[in-house]
Structures are given as C-alpha cells and as structure tokens.
Write a protein that holds these residues in place. Sequence first.
Motif: not given
Length: 125
Positions: A71-85
């Motif tokens: 769940a923590k890793q998924t949250a980090q991935w979501i944050s990274m994708v949002e930053g990329f967007n």
Amino acid sequence: MLSRLLKEHQTKQNERKELQERRRRDAIAAATCLTEALVDHLNVGVAQAYVNQRKLDHEVKTLQVQASQFAKQTAQWISMVEGFNQALKEIGDVENWARSIEMDMRTIATALEMLCHYERLCTGT
C-alpha cells in the motif's frame, strides 16, 4: 457329607469370585489402556491443530506487513505518476506559451515590416 458339599460350594464360589475379580481387573486395565490411547490420539490431533494455528497466525502477520508495504509503495507510485502528469502539463503549457510568443513576435515583425514599408512610401526613399 453336608460339610464337604458346603466346603466344595464355598470353594467354587471363591473361585468364581476370584475369576470375576480377575476379569474385572482385566476389563479395567483394558478400558484404561483404551482411554489412554484415545486421549493420546486426540492430543496428537489437538497438538497438530495448535501448530497449524500458529503457522496461520504467522502467515497472517506476514501478509499484513506485506500488504502494508505494498500500500505504501502503491501510494508512492501514484504520487510519482501524478508528479509526472503535472510535469507533462507544464511542458504542454510551456509549449503553448512558446507558440503564443512566437505568434506575437511574428505579428510584431509583420507590423514593423509594414511600418518600414509605409515609411518608405511616405518619405519616398
């Protein structure tokens, strides 16, 4: 004669009592052995169930830790994708800004060319 018959009867009765007592003790011993065997068999099953339950508890804890980490890793991935967007949007905004500036500069250049051309016509040079 009667006394002999009485003694034989008493002897036979004593023998029967002894035989009955021996059989009773044998039956008690057999029942005890059976009870102990049944209890041992049940204890083995209970012990195995306890061991299995402990293993399951350990697996559940491990799974909970792994799920939390995921769940923590998924949250980090979501944050990274949002930053990329967001970065892509900013790049798109810069590109639009650059096009807008380029069009403004062309408009100014055209206006200056027209002004220079108009001045030449007016001054006759």
